[in-house]
Design an enzyme around this catalytic site. Structure first.
Site, PDB file in Angstrom:
ATOM      1  N   GLU A   1      -5.223  -4.678  10.986  1.00  0.00           N
ATOM      2  CA  GLU A   1      -4.227  -3.616  11.123  1.00  0.00           C
ATOM      3  C   GLU A   1      -4.451  -2.864  12.429  1.00  0.00           C
ATOM      4  O   GLU A   1      -5.251  -1.914  12.472  1.00  0.00           O
ATOM      5  CB  GLU A   1      -4.323  -2.632   9.952  1.00  0.00           C
ATOM      6  CG  GLU A   1      -3.807  -3.154   8.646  1.00  0.00           C
ATOM      7  CD  GLU A   1      -3.433  -2.000   7.715  1.00  0.00           C
ATOM      8  OE1 GLU A   1      -2.318  -2.014   7.178  1.00  0.00           O
ATOM      9  OE2 GLU A   1      -4.244  -1.083   7.566  1.00  0.00           O
TER      10      GLU A   1
ATOM     11  N   GLY B   1       2.859  -1.208   4.373  1.00  0.00           N
ATOM     12  CA  GLY B   1       2.827   0.221   4.106  1.00  0.00           C
ATOM     13  C   GLY B   1       4.176   0.764   3.702  1.00  0.00           C
ATOM     14  O   GLY B   1       4.654   0.559   2.587  1.00  0.00           O
ATOM     15  N   GLY B   2       4.830   1.456   4.624  1.00  0.00           N
ATOM     16  CA  GLY B   2       6.087   2.151   4.318  1.00  0.00           C
ATOM     17  C   GLY B   2       7.158   1.258   3.725  1.00  0.00           C
ATOM     18  O   GLY B   2       7.916   1.687   2.848  1.00  0.00           O
TER      19      GLY B   2
ATOM     20  N   ASN C   1       0.856  -1.187   0.000  1.00  0.00           N
ATOM     21  CA  ASN C   1       0.000   0.000   0.000  1.00  0.00           C
ATOM     22  C   ASN C   1       0.894   1.240   0.000  1.00  0.00           C
ATOM     23  O   ASN C   1       1.481   1.591   1.021  1.00  0.00           O
ATOM     24  CB  ASN C   1      -0.912  -0.017   1.234  1.00  0.00           C
ATOM     25  CG  ASN C   1      -1.770   1.235   1.326  1.00  0.00           C
ATOM     26  OD1 ASN C   1      -1.927   1.981   0.365  1.00  0.00           O
ATOM     27  ND2 ASN C   1      -2.335   1.467   2.500  1.00  0.00           N
ATOM     28  N   TRP C   2       0.995   1.886  -1.160  1.00  0.00           N
ATOM     29  CA  TRP C   2       1.898   3.032  -1.295  1.00  0.00           C
ATOM     30  C   TRP C   2       1.329   4.310  -0.701  1.00  0.00           C
ATOM     31  O   TRP C   2       2.024   5.316  -0.620  1.00  0.00           O
ATOM     32  CB  TRP C   2       2.243   3.248  -2.771  1.00  0.00           C
ATOM     33  CG  TRP C   2       3.125   2.175  -3.341  1.00  0.00           C
ATOM     34  CD1 TRP C   2       3.666   1.116  -2.671  1.00  0.00           C
ATOM     35  CD2 TRP C   2       3.566   2.056  -4.700  1.00  0.00           C
ATOM     36  NE1 TRP C   2       4.418   0.345  -3.517  1.00  0.00           N
ATOM     37  CE2 TRP C   2       4.380   0.896  -4.772  1.00  0.00           C
ATOM     38  CE3 TRP C   2       3.359   2.802  -5.855  1.00  0.00           C
ATOM     39  CZ2 TRP C   2       4.986   0.486  -5.962  1.00  0.00           C
ATOM     40  CZ3 TRP C   2       3.950   2.387  -7.036  1.00  0.00           C
ATOM     41  CH2 TRP C   2       4.760   1.245  -7.097  1.00  0.00           C
TER      42      TRP C   2
ATOM     43  N   GLU D   1      -6.729   4.872   8.373  1.00  0.00           N
ATOM     44  CA  GLU D   1      -6.467   6.283   8.067  1.00  0.00           C
ATOM     45  C   GLU D   1      -7.703   6.932   7.464  1.00  0.00           C
ATOM     46  O   GLU D   1      -7.989   8.107   7.723  1.00  0.00           O
ATOM     47  CB  GLU D   1      -5.263   6.388   7.130  1.00  0.00           C
ATOM     48  CG  GLU D   1      -3.964   6.018   7.824  1.00  0.00           C
ATOM     49  CD  GLU D   1      -2.813   5.719   6.874  1.00  0.00           C
ATOM     50  OE1 GLU D   1      -1.702   5.458   7.375  1.00  0.00           O
ATOM     51  OE2 GLU D   1      -3.034   5.718   5.644  1.00  0.00           O
TER      52      GLU D   1
END
Length: 256
Positions: free
Chosen positions: A172, A239-240, A10-11, A102
């Site tokens: 998550e 993610g990151g 997930n960018w 988010e």
């Protein structure tokens, strides 16, 4: 459950379409055919890079899947700034992330809206990746089970048993996203088992076994192996660590 692991990068709101080209090409060079035999690797870039990555994947026959980070529930209409499931399906998108923490926290995403998005994604033949997770305060108050099961039940409302088995779920914990902290493998597996039991209770044991459950929350090369050997964890939502080709390749090759 599927024999292959499912690893989704997930960018988020990172990488222009030009930067996306560089990242996917570097990642492709770092992975072998055997890696794709063991894991289904999906990239979820910003909307602006979807068409670019679709073109590259098709032209160079890259074995990556394509994902989207968000979707509107209507097929079309006066919804400025939104993108429909029909539009995504036409770009060969296979997975759509819905209900990410988010979006819940920053954009007021409710369980009802998540459910509407899930149904829209399924209607276009794609797989929704339903995100659930508790905040730190909820966890410390002993509310993890209540929060994640309520979120999952809300997302799966008004679906058939067959459709519920087609959904992918991502646990998550909010307190672990982007913080460098993560749930230990045992705890993550327990929550994922609870989520599988919830699907089974709503749709039957076959759907519970069929559904794929991912873990997300500061997944990196140092912790992915301990997570992926657990019975109820079928993959990872990254993610990151997915923004760097070397790091993400190491996550995909977690069994080495």
């Amino acid at each position: 459950m599927d024999a292959k692991s499912l690893i989704i990068g997930n960018w988020k709101m990172n990488l222009s379409h030009l930067e996306a080209i560089v990242v996917i090409q570097k990642l492709w060079y770092r992975l072998d055919t055997s890696d794709f035999d063991r894991a289904e690797v999906v990239l979820a870039p910003p909307f602006t890079a979807l068409r670019t990555l679709q073109t590259l994947i098709m032209a160079d026959r890259m074995p990556f899947g394509l994902g989207a980070q968000h979707v509107h529930w209507e097929r079309e209409g006066a919804f400025t700034g939104e993108v429909s499931a029909r539009m995504l399906a036409k770009l060969d998108v296979g997975y759509v992330i819905v209900g990410h923490s988010e979006r819940r926290a920053m954009f007021g995403e409710t369980d009802e809206l998540v459910n509407k998005r899930v149904r829209a994604v399924l209607a276009e033949g794609m797989t929704p990746v339903v995100c659930v997770g508790e905040t730190l305060s909820e966890r410390e108050a002993g509310g993890t089970e209540r929060v994640v099961t309520t979120q999952l039940r809300g997302a799966l409302r008004r679906l058939t048993a067959e459709q519920r088995g087609q959904v992918t779920v991502a646990y998550e914990p909010v307190w672990a996203i982007g913080t460098g902290r993560h749930a230990d493998a045992g705890t993550a597996n327990e929550v994922c088992s609870l989520l599988r039991d919830t699907v089974s209770a709503m749709a039957g044991p076959r759907a519970g076994e069929q559904v794929r459950i991912l873990y997300g929350g500061s997944v990196n090369p140092g912790n992915v192996a301990s997570l992926m050997v657990k019975r109820h964890i079928d993959g990872a939502l990254v993610g990151g660590a997915s923004l760097d080709p070397d790091t993400f390749a190491a996550v995909v090759r977690y069994w080495l």
